[in-house]
Design a protein around this motif. Structure first.
Motif, PDB file in Angstrom:
ATOM      1  N   CYS A   1      -1.502  -3.500 -10.287  1.00 11.08           N
ATOM      2  CA  CYS A   1      -1.448  -2.235  -9.547  1.00 11.08           C
ATOM      3  C   CYS A   1      -2.551  -1.325 -10.089  1.00 11.08           C
ATOM      4  O   CYS A   1      -2.837  -1.335 -11.288  1.00 11.08           O
ATOM      5  CB  CYS A   1      -0.091  -1.550  -9.726  1.00 11.08           C
ATOM      6  SG  CYS A   1       1.302  -2.434  -9.016  1.00 11.08           S
ATOM      7  N   LEU A   2      -3.153  -0.568  -9.197  1.00 15.81           N
ATOM      8  CA  LEU A   2      -4.221   0.355  -9.607  1.00 15.81           C
ATOM      9  C   LEU A   2      -3.848   1.767  -9.210  1.00 15.81           C
ATOM     10  O   LEU A   2      -3.464   2.017  -8.062  1.00 15.81           O
ATOM     11  CB  LEU A   2      -5.552  -0.029  -8.955  1.00 15.81           C
ATOM     12  CG  LEU A   2      -6.736   0.896  -9.277  1.00 15.81           C
ATOM     13  CD1 LEU A   2      -7.149   0.735 -10.735  1.00 15.81           C
ATOM     14  CD2 LEU A   2      -7.924   0.596  -8.361  1.00 15.81           C
ATOM     15  N   ALA A   3      -3.949   2.683 -10.171  1.00 21.40           N
ATOM     16  CA  ALA A   3      -3.727   4.102  -9.893  1.00 21.40           C
ATOM     17  C   ALA A   3      -5.038   4.857 -10.080  1.00 21.40           C
ATOM     18  O   ALA A   3      -5.794   4.575 -11.013  1.00 21.40           O
ATOM     19  CB  ALA A   3      -2.663   4.675 -10.822  1.00 21.40           C
ATOM     20  N   VAL A   4      -5.313   5.791  -9.194  1.00 16.84           N
ATOM     21  CA  VAL A   4      -6.465   6.687  -9.316  1.00 16.84           C
ATOM     22  C   VAL A   4      -5.928   8.106  -9.451  1.00 16.84           C
ATOM     23  O   VAL A   4      -5.141   8.556  -8.610  1.00 16.84           O
ATOM     24  CB  VAL A   4      -7.403   6.572  -8.098  1.00 16.84           C
ATOM     25  CG1 VAL A   4      -8.583   7.530  -8.250  1.00 16.84           C
ATOM     26  CG2 VAL A   4      -7.903   5.145  -7.937  1.00 16.84           C
TER      27      VAL A   4
ATOM     28  N   ARG B   1       5.315  -2.355  -8.508  1.00 23.00           N
ATOM     29  CA  ARG B   1       4.801  -1.056  -8.080  1.00 23.00           C
ATOM     30  C   ARG B   1       5.772   0.055  -8.455  1.00 23.00           C
ATOM     31  O   ARG B   1       5.354   1.153  -8.865  1.00 23.00           O
ATOM     32  CB  ARG B   1       4.573  -1.051  -6.567  1.00 23.00           C
ATOM     33  CG  ARG B   1       4.007   0.265  -6.038  1.00 23.00           C
ATOM     34  CD  ARG B   1       3.765   0.215  -4.552  1.00 23.00           C
ATOM     35  NE  ARG B   1       5.009   0.030  -3.812  1.00 23.00           N
ATOM     36  CZ  ARG B   1       5.070  -0.111  -2.490  1.00 23.00           C
ATOM     37  NH1 ARG B   1       3.950  -0.124  -1.784  1.00 23.00           N
ATOM     38  NH2 ARG B   1       6.214  -0.265  -1.878  1.00 23.00           N
ATOM     39  N   GLU B   2       7.070  -0.219  -8.357  1.00 26.20           N
ATOM     40  CA  GLU B   2       8.077   0.791  -8.691  1.00 26.20           C
ATOM     41  C   GLU B   2       8.003   1.161 -10.172  1.00 26.20           C
ATOM     42  O   GLU B   2       8.081   2.339 -10.527  1.00 26.20           O
ATOM     43  CB  GLU B   2       9.476   0.283  -8.338  1.00 26.20           C
ATOM     44  CG  GLU B   2       9.756   0.172  -6.841  1.00 26.20           C
ATOM     45  CD  GLU B   2       8.979  -0.955  -6.173  1.00 26.20           C
ATOM     46  OE1 GLU B   2       8.591  -1.925  -6.878  1.00 26.20           O
ATOM     47  OE2 GLU B   2       8.751  -0.872  -4.940  1.00 26.20           O
ATOM     48  N   ALA B   3       7.851   0.146 -11.022  1.00 30.38           N
ATOM     49  CA  ALA B   3       7.762   0.410 -12.463  1.00 30.38           C
ATOM     50  C   ALA B   3       6.477   1.166 -12.794  1.00 30.38           C
ATOM     51  O   ALA B   3       6.476   2.089 -13.624  1.00 30.38           O
ATOM     52  CB  ALA B   3       7.821  -0.901 -13.238  1.00 30.38           C
ATOM     53  N   ALA B   4       5.385   0.769 -12.151  1.00 31.37           N
ATOM     54  CA  ALA B   4       4.109   1.461 -12.382  1.00 31.37           C
ATOM     55  C   ALA B   4       4.203   2.917 -11.931  1.00 31.37           C
ATOM     56  O   ALA B   4       3.730   3.832 -12.620  1.00 31.37           O
ATOM     57  CB  ALA B   4       2.986   0.751 -11.636  1.00 31.37           C
TER      58      ALA B   4
ATOM     59  N   LEU C   1      -1.420   5.326  -5.975  1.00 28.74           N
ATOM     60  CA  LEU C   1      -1.120   4.033  -6.602  1.00 28.74           C
ATOM     61  C   LEU C   1      -0.971   2.966  -5.531  1.00 28.74           C
ATOM     62  O   LEU C   1      -0.295   3.192  -4.512  1.00 28.74           O
ATOM     63  CB  LEU C   1       0.177   4.136  -7.413  1.00 28.74           C
ATOM     64  CG  LEU C   1       0.723   2.839  -8.006  1.00 28.74           C
ATOM     65  CD1 LEU C   1      -0.113   2.403  -9.199  1.00 28.74           C
ATOM     66  CD2 LEU C   1       2.188   3.014  -8.434  1.00 28.74           C
ATOM     67  N   THR C   2      -1.580   1.805  -5.765  1.00 30.01           N
ATOM     68  CA  THR C   2      -1.471   0.721  -4.793  1.00 30.01           C
ATOM     69  C   THR C   2      -1.420  -0.624  -5.497  1.00 30.01           C
ATOM     70  O   THR C   2      -1.855  -0.747  -6.656  1.00 30.01           O
ATOM     71  CB  THR C   2      -2.661   0.737  -3.809  1.00 30.01           C
ATOM     72  OG1 THR C   2      -2.418  -0.178  -2.744  1.00 30.01           O
ATOM     73  CG2 THR C   2      -3.958   0.369  -4.504  1.00 30.01           C
TER      74      THR C   2
END
Length: 344
Positions: A215-218, A273-276, A310-311
């Motif tokens: 997962c990538l967050a910006v 994704r939920e944990a991230a 986040l995706t």
């Protein structure tokens, strides 16, 4: 008439210079590389300040928000294939390249040294064989003396070669250490000491190739331009360092990088994704709860917040595609009021 013409030329040159400077400021403020595509987009915005494009840009950048790649594409602009490295990255890469050149020169030196040793050894073998034949033929003491002389000379050469080899080996070890340090510096942001854009893109490529769940967050600091305008860039740098450290602590175990300007990227590997998103939200809330003060005057700086997108990366997706999707989610959060995280 000549004086009027001269004045007109001077005014034209002055206006062109001002426009050039404004284009440069526009590219710098929006963290865009100075390639022709970005220059053309800036030129269109700045030469028609009341036109629909300029108004759209003003709306998107209200509050110090930088244009995203998607914003420029949506407004009819084009994106350069690669962003230019920052001056710091360029210096680090140049240093790394210089050390690589030194290493290559040393390798060539090793090759020359070994060739010289092989030549000496071959000559020694030939001389020794000739002397042995002479001994067999003559049984004279002079032939034995010649063998002793040749052998002594060869031992001297071997000792010299061993000394040179030892010095070169020591130099190689020092160069290896410097080269590893330079490579590390080329992938680290000097202000925040976090990994930089190059590092996170390379890490993503490696994880994607390995088939890991990523997962990538910006993340982008809200109203950061206002901080710089009110308090100066030195205070802005402190804010960047503080937010970078807060993200590093809040997302411990995951790669937090300064992507550029006030933008950070977080690479979550091996989590849902939920944990991230839960980790990201905890970090965002911790940052929003802090109240910063100026070290020199104890004047309150107030709350500093960030917004995030986040995706999940799909199999075999390139980094740019995943980043663009996270970036769109980030600006959805900005449009919804800021200090929010959006996942998709």
């Amino acid at each position: 008439m000549a004086g009027v013409s001269t004045q007109r030329v001077a005014d034209t040159v002055d206006a062109s210079t001002q426009l050039f400077c404004r284009v440069g400021e526009f590219l710098r403020d929006n963290h865009l590389s100075p390639d022709p595509l970005h220059y053309a987009f800036a030129y269109r915005v700045l030469t028609d300040t009341q036109g629909p494009l300029a108004r759209a840009v003003a709306h998107l950048t209200d509050g110090g928000v930088s244009l995203s790649r998607r914003d420029i594409e949506n407004l009819g602009g084009e994106i350069g294939a690669l962003a230019a490295p920052t001056p710091t990255e360029a210096m680090a890469l140049a240093k790394s390249d210089g050390l690589v050149a030194q290493t290559l020169l040393q390798v060539e030196g090793f090759a020359d040294m070994m060739q010289a040793m092989r030549t000496d050894t071959a000559g020694f073998s030939r001389d020794l064989a000739a002397s042995a034949n002479e001994i067999r033929r003559s049984h004279e003491t002079v032939a034995v003396d010649e063998v002793v002389r040749i052998t002594t000379r060869m031992l001297d050469r071997v000792n010299v070669a061993e000394t040179r080899l030892e010095a070169a080996t020591h130099e190689a070890a020092e160069l290896r250490t410097k080269l590893e340090e330079a490579r590390a510096n080329a992938r680290r942001d000097p202000l925040t000491d976090l990994p930089n854009r190059r590092a996170v893109e390379e890490a993503y490529a490696a994880r994607s190739k390995a088939g890991d769940h990523v997962c990538l967050a910006v993340c982008d600091i809200d109203h950061f331009k206002t901080v710089n305008d009110r308090f100066g860039h030195s205070i802005g740098d402190r804010v960047l360092k503080a937010i970078g450290e807060a993200l590093r602590q809040g997302c411990e175990g995951h790669m937090v990088a300064r992507y550029g300007g006030e933008e950070f990227a977080i690479l979550f590997v091996g989590v849902t994704r939920e944990a991230a998103l839960a980790t990201l939200e905890n970090a965002r809330e911790a940052v929003a709860a802090k109240r910063y003060r100026l070290r020199e005057s104890d004047e309150p700086l107030g709350a500093v917040t960030f917004s995030a997108g986040l995706t999940i990366a799909k199999p075999e997706e390139v980094f740019g595609t995943v980043f663009a999707r996270a970036d769109r989610l980030l600006y959805t959060a900005k449009d919804a009021g800021r200090n929010l995280s959006k996942a998709g």
